[in-house]
Enzyme design. Structure first.
Site, PDB file in Angstrom:
ATOM      1  N   HIS A 104      -7.763   0.015   2.283  1.00 33.58           N
ATOM      2  CA  HIS A 104      -7.671  -0.096   0.833  1.00 33.58           C
ATOM      3  C   HIS A 104      -6.935  -1.365   0.453  1.00 33.58           C
ATOM      4  O   HIS A 104      -6.063  -1.839   1.177  1.00 33.58           O
ATOM      5  CB  HIS A 104      -6.951   1.110   0.219  1.00 33.58           C
ATOM      6  CG  HIS A 104      -5.623   1.419   0.842  1.00 33.58           C
ATOM      7  ND1 HIS A 104      -5.499   2.066   2.044  1.00 33.58           N
ATOM      8  CD2 HIS A 104      -4.356   1.163   0.417  1.00 33.58           C
ATOM      9  CE1 HIS A 104      -4.225   2.206   2.339  1.00 33.58           C
ATOM     10  NE2 HIS A 104      -3.505   1.651   1.375  1.00 33.58           N
ATOM     11  N   HIS A 106      -4.642  -2.860  -2.690  1.00 37.10           N
ATOM     12  CA  HIS A 106      -3.896  -2.589  -3.918  1.00 37.10           C
ATOM     13  C   HIS A 106      -4.126  -3.753  -4.878  1.00 37.10           C
ATOM     14  O   HIS A 106      -4.070  -4.916  -4.456  1.00 37.10           O
ATOM     15  CB  HIS A 106      -2.389  -2.522  -3.657  1.00 37.10           C
ATOM     16  CG  HIS A 106      -1.951  -1.454  -2.705  1.00 37.10           C
ATOM     17  ND1 HIS A 106      -1.296  -0.311  -3.118  1.00 37.10           N
ATOM     18  CD2 HIS A 106      -2.036  -1.350  -1.353  1.00 37.10           C
ATOM     19  CE1 HIS A 106      -1.000   0.442  -2.066  1.00 37.10           C
ATOM     20  NE2 HIS A 106      -1.441  -0.174  -0.981  1.00 37.10           N
TER      21      HIS A 106
HETATM   22  P1  AMP Z   1      -0.404   2.116   1.820  1.00 38.26           P
HETATM   23  O1  AMP Z   1       1.060   2.158   2.111  1.00 38.26           O
HETATM   24  O2  AMP Z   1      -0.917   0.703   1.646  1.00 38.26           O
HETATM   25  O3  AMP Z   1      -1.229   2.905   2.807  1.00 38.26           O
HETATM   26  O4  AMP Z   1      -0.583   2.755   0.389  1.00 38.26           O
HETATM   27  C1  AMP Z   1      -1.082   4.036   0.154  1.00 38.26           C
HETATM   28  C2  AMP Z   1      -1.079   4.256  -1.335  1.00 38.26           C
HETATM   29  O5  AMP Z   1      -1.866   5.402  -1.621  1.00 38.26           O
HETATM   30  C3  AMP Z   1       0.301   4.501  -1.937  1.00 38.26           C
HETATM   31  O6  AMP Z   1       0.565   3.515  -2.938  1.00 38.26           O
HETATM   32  C4  AMP Z   1       0.182   5.912  -2.545  1.00 38.26           C
HETATM   33  O7  AMP Z   1       0.894   6.054  -3.755  1.00 38.26           O
HETATM   34  C5  AMP Z   1      -1.311   6.035  -2.747  1.00 38.26           C
HETATM   35  N1  AMP Z   1      -1.834   7.397  -2.766  1.00 38.26           N
HETATM   36  C6  AMP Z   1      -1.586   8.390  -1.877  1.00 38.26           C
HETATM   37  N2  AMP Z   1      -2.263   9.503  -2.224  1.00 38.26           N
HETATM   38  C7  AMP Z   1      -2.961   9.201  -3.358  1.00 38.26           C
HETATM   39  C8  AMP Z   1      -3.848   9.929  -4.202  1.00 38.26           C
HETATM   40  N3  AMP Z   1      -4.164  11.221  -3.967  1.00 38.26           N
HETATM   41  N4  AMP Z   1      -4.389   9.292  -5.270  1.00 38.26           N
HETATM   42  C9  AMP Z   1      -4.081   8.012  -5.519  1.00 38.26           C
HETATM   43  N5  AMP Z   1      -3.246   7.264  -4.758  1.00 38.26           N
HETATM   44  C10 AMP Z   1      -2.687   7.852  -3.688  1.00 38.26           C
END
Ligand code: AMP
Length: 122
Positions: A104, A106
């Protein structure tokens, strides 16, 4: 690293968990981060089962890769942050503190985002 089909984004893609969708194409989905770190904080994910940027860049098709990055750009335009500026970020692996093992990006914006990374000692 093998793809874990029980990760939270895989569940969102299967419709088992809700998301606040902002954009969708055949190969990509964009939705709001559940714990926003900026006024605009959107996640863009490929629909294919790619663990990380490493996996995606090596194994995704040209169509998936080009569409993915077009969606990132579209999401930023739709969020109205092109003029004011934004940041796209992808965490990979332990040192990058990747929490969700589905690739993903951001997209952060809507305020001054500060320095690029916090300097850490080697
Ligand atoms: P990373 O540390 O780059 O893997 O970021 C994962 C991101 O996913 C974090 O910013 C979380 O807040 C976000 N996240 C986790 N679960 C969900 C969800 N159900 N819907 C939207 N965002 C999520």
């Amino acid at each position: 690293m093998a793809y874990d089909s029980e990760n939270v984004f895989a569940k969102i893609l299967r419709g088992e968990l809700p998301c606040d969708k902002v954009y969708e194409t055949d190969h990509a989905l964009a939705f709001k981060d559940i714990q926003p770190q900026a006024p605009v904080h959107i996640l863009v994910i490929p629909k294919g089962p790619y663990v990380s940027m490493d996996d995606f860049s090596e194994n995704a098709s040209d169509a998936e890769i080009s569409e993915f990055f077009r969606v990132v750009g579209q999401v930023a335009r739709d969020a109205g942050v092109v003029e004011t500026g934004y940041r796209m970020l992808a965490n990979h692996g332990d040192d990058g503190r990747q929490e969700v093992p589905h690739f993903h990006v951001h997209v952060f914006g809507g305020c001054d985002l500060g320095g690029m990374v916090r300097r850490v000692s080697a």
